[in-house]
Design an enzyme around this catalytic site. Sequence first.
Site, PDB file in Angstrom:
ATOM      1  N   CYS A 164      80.640  51.044  58.101  1.00 41.53           N
ATOM      2  CA  CYS A 164      79.842  50.958  56.636  1.00 41.53           C
ATOM      3  C   CYS A 164      79.391  49.569  56.394  1.00 41.53           C
ATOM      4  O   CYS A 164      78.275  49.554  55.649  1.00 41.53           O
ATOM      5  CB  CYS A 164      80.961  51.368  55.288  1.00 41.53           C
ATOM      6  SG  CYS A 164      81.603  52.767  55.601  1.00 41.53           S
ATOM      7  N   HIS A 207      77.815  48.647  49.077  1.00 38.37           N
ATOM      8  CA  HIS A 207      78.032  49.753  49.902  1.00 38.37           C
ATOM      9  C   HIS A 207      78.479  50.617  48.694  1.00 38.37           C
ATOM     10  O   HIS A 207      79.316  50.231  47.817  1.00 38.37           O
ATOM     11  CB  HIS A 207      78.847  49.541  50.753  1.00 38.37           C
ATOM     12  CG  HIS A 207      79.627  50.586  51.505  1.00 38.37           C
ATOM     13  ND1 HIS A 207      78.830  51.804  51.866  1.00 38.37           N
ATOM     14  CD2 HIS A 207      80.876  50.869  51.742  1.00 38.37           C
ATOM     15  CE1 HIS A 207      79.764  52.730  52.628  1.00 38.37           C
ATOM     16  NE2 HIS A 207      80.957  52.319  52.282  1.00 38.37           N
ATOM     17  N   ASN A 234      79.296  58.668  49.697  1.00 39.97           N
ATOM     18  CA  ASN A 234      79.580  57.664  50.483  1.00 39.97           C
ATOM     19  C   ASN A 234      78.855  57.948  51.806  1.00 39.97           C
ATOM     20  O   ASN A 234      79.114  58.724  52.538  1.00 39.97           O
ATOM     21  CB  ASN A 234      80.960  57.125  50.756  1.00 39.97           C
ATOM     22  CG  ASN A 234      81.208  55.963  51.740  1.00 39.97           C
ATOM     23  OD1 ASN A 234      80.356  55.519  52.406  1.00 39.97           O
ATOM     24  ND2 ASN A 234      82.500  55.578  51.768  1.00 39.97           N
TER      25      ASN A 234
HETATM   26  O1  UT7 Z   1      83.668  53.404  53.068  1.00 43.48           O
HETATM   27  C1  UT7 Z   1      84.661  53.074  53.401  1.00 43.48           C
HETATM   28  C2  UT7 Z   1      85.417  52.472  52.603  1.00 43.48           C
HETATM   29  N1  UT7 Z   1      86.321  53.293  52.093  1.00 43.48           N
HETATM   30  C3  UT7 Z   1      86.629  53.061  50.778  1.00 43.48           C
HETATM   31  O2  UT7 Z   1      86.220  52.051  50.220  1.00 43.48           O
HETATM   32  C4  UT7 Z   1      87.679  53.936  50.057  1.00 43.48           C
HETATM   33  C5  UT7 Z   1      88.495  53.204  49.183  1.00 43.48           C
HETATM   34  N2  UT7 Z   1      89.529  54.199  48.546  1.00 43.48           N
HETATM   35  C6  UT7 Z   1      89.158  55.046  47.526  1.00 43.48           C
HETATM   36  O3  UT7 Z   1      87.959  55.054  47.016  1.00 43.48           O
HETATM   37  C7  UT7 Z   1      90.438  55.601  47.053  1.00 43.48           C
HETATM   38  O4  UT7 Z   1      91.542  55.006  47.251  1.00 43.48           O
HETATM   39  C8  UT7 Z   1      90.317  57.187  47.175  1.00 43.48           C
HETATM   40  C9  UT7 Z   1      89.235  57.715  46.508  1.00 43.48           C
HETATM   41  C10 UT7 Z   1      90.189  57.378  48.849  1.00 43.48           C
HETATM   42  C11 UT7 Z   1      91.657  57.799  46.499  1.00 43.48           C
HETATM   43  O5  UT7 Z   1      91.858  57.524  45.305  1.00 43.48           O
HETATM   44  P1  UT7 Z   1      93.295  56.770  44.587  1.00 43.48           P
HETATM   45  O6  UT7 Z   1      93.056  56.790  43.221  1.00 43.48           O
HETATM   46  O7  UT7 Z   1      93.499  55.711  45.489  1.00 43.48           O
HETATM   47  O8  UT7 Z   1      94.248  58.316  44.753  1.00 43.48           O
HETATM   48  P2  UT7 Z   1      95.380  58.411  45.854  1.00 43.48           P
HETATM   49  O9  UT7 Z   1      94.968  58.491  47.215  1.00 43.48           O
HETATM   50  O10 UT7 Z   1      96.494  57.549  45.467  1.00 43.48           O
HETATM   51  O11 UT7 Z   1      95.827  59.670  45.417  1.00 43.48           O
HETATM   52  C12 UT7 Z   1      96.454  60.293  44.175  1.00 43.48           C
HETATM   53  C13 UT7 Z   1      96.794  61.656  44.199  1.00 43.48           C
HETATM   54  C14 UT7 Z   1      97.757  62.197  45.334  1.00 43.48           C
HETATM   55  O12 UT7 Z   1      98.444  63.042  44.759  1.00 43.48           O
HETATM   56  P3  UT7 Z   1     100.148  62.406  44.348  1.00 43.48           P
HETATM   57  O13 UT7 Z   1     100.588  61.864  45.788  1.00 43.48           O
HETATM   58  O14 UT7 Z   1      99.944  61.478  43.347  1.00 43.48           O
HETATM   59  O15 UT7 Z   1     100.726  63.691  43.940  1.00 43.48           O
HETATM   60  C15 UT7 Z   1      96.818  62.757  46.030  1.00 43.48           C
HETATM   61  O16 UT7 Z   1      97.280  63.712  46.784  1.00 43.48           O
HETATM   62  O17 UT7 Z   1      95.379  62.321  44.053  1.00 43.48           O
HETATM   63  C16 UT7 Z   1      95.628  63.458  45.069  1.00 43.48           C
HETATM   64  N3  UT7 Z   1      94.170  63.694  45.924  1.00 43.48           N
HETATM   65  C17 UT7 Z   1      93.552  64.327  45.385  1.00 43.48           C
HETATM   66  N4  UT7 Z   1      93.790  65.241  44.158  1.00 43.48           N
HETATM   67  C18 UT7 Z   1      92.617  66.259  43.769  1.00 43.48           C
HETATM   68  C19 UT7 Z   1      93.779  63.004  46.638  1.00 43.48           C
HETATM   69  N5  UT7 Z   1      92.600  63.653  46.982  1.00 43.48           N
HETATM   70  C20 UT7 Z   1      92.346  64.503  45.995  1.00 43.48           C
HETATM   71  C21 UT7 Z   1      91.381  65.370  45.659  1.00 43.48           C
HETATM   72  N6  UT7 Z   1      91.345  66.277  44.624  1.00 43.48           N
HETATM   73  N7  UT7 Z   1      90.122  65.249  46.347  1.00 43.48           N
END
Ligand code: UT7
Length: 318
Positions: free
Chosen positions: A110, A245, A275
């Site tokens: 990225c 980004h 993204n």
């Molecule tokens: O470009 C390269 C660099 N990349 C980035 O900068 C990405 C950085 N990370 C992020 O933007 C965020 O961490 C994400 C958007 C990837 C994830 O958001 P989060 O608030 O950190 O969520 P999480 O991974 O902690 O997941 C929270 C919950 C989980 O469920 P439980 O374990 O709490 O029951 C996930 O399974 O959300 C669930 N989950 C979803 N639910 C509905 C994960 N993806 C989804 C989804 N829809 N698409």
Amino acid sequence: MSFTILGTGSAHPKYVLTNDKLSEFLDTSDEWITTRTGIKTRYISTDETLCGLATSASRHALEAAGVGAGELDLILVSTLQGDCLTPSLSCMLQRELGAQCPAFDINAACSGFLYALQTAAAFLDSGRAETVLVCAAEMMSKQVDWTDRATCVLFGDGAGSVVLKKGSGLRAMRLTARGDDRDLLVIGSHSGNNPFAQVQYPAPWLSMAGGEVFRFAVTSMVHDIRTVLEQSGLTAKEIKYVVPHQANLRILKAAAERLKLDEGQVVTGLERYGNTSSASIPLVLDELARDGRLSRGDILVFSAFGGGLTTGACVIEY
Ligand code: UT7
């Protein structure tokens, strides 16, 4: 010396994939994606090739710059993966544009657009080039696992280009790489059909430790931007736009708060594009230029972070 941006261009596939459409085949919802990321739609390739997108973005940039393809001394393309491993995407683009100059690809995930800008600056500063085309083109729809709701909802496809000429617009640049954290964001590969191979590569889909990358993104964005501002003797107030980004609206808001930036200073496009990896900065930059929101002399800050892990930031006087 370095460069002045003469013209910008961008392109994206025609198919718009909405959050509602994603929830038809994944256990997700518009509400989750919108509140956790800010993304509403993304463009996904159907009959487009990455070379086609790169060519379209680059033709627009050349036209905006008033530069003919024959005047280019170098073509740099930032991409995770072109349509082929070889020929490089930059060589395919060179042919489509009818240019004659050297051309090569750069992969810094990225952060690749900023790595490519710094490479262009080195060619321009050393007198090895007068006019350079930098394109960032990504087909993330080919890189993600469409059964993994945690990642595939985040990404989209697109390309953005800039035409650079020798000038004094680059005020500061910082690039970093942290191979120690390489496992936090991985796209593996196939081992081919080598009958002797004993190495098992990571799966050829994107996997990411989202939370850790999130924290890294905010911290590095703040540190990188503070560093380049200091190097250029400028304050946050003097920035017209930060063009970051486009990974997650929450990352951008957290970084903006720490840097004491106004909401209007941070440009976003992720609501519509998702993204698009290294293409995200030039895509949004082109929107700014075409909407008439940019004037010569404006101070712009670009900031990126991603796989590697890599980061970069620069200050540009437009
Ligand atoms: O470009 C390269 C660099 N990349 C980035 O900068 C990405 C950085 N990370 C992020 O933007 C965020 O961490 C994400 C958007 C990837 C994830 O958001 P989060 O608030 O950190 O969520 P999480 O991974 O902690 O997941 C929270 C919950 C989980 O469920 P439980 O374990 O709490 O029951 C996930 O399974 O959300 C669930 N989950 C979803 N639910 C509905 C994960 N993806 C989804 C989804 N829809 N698409």
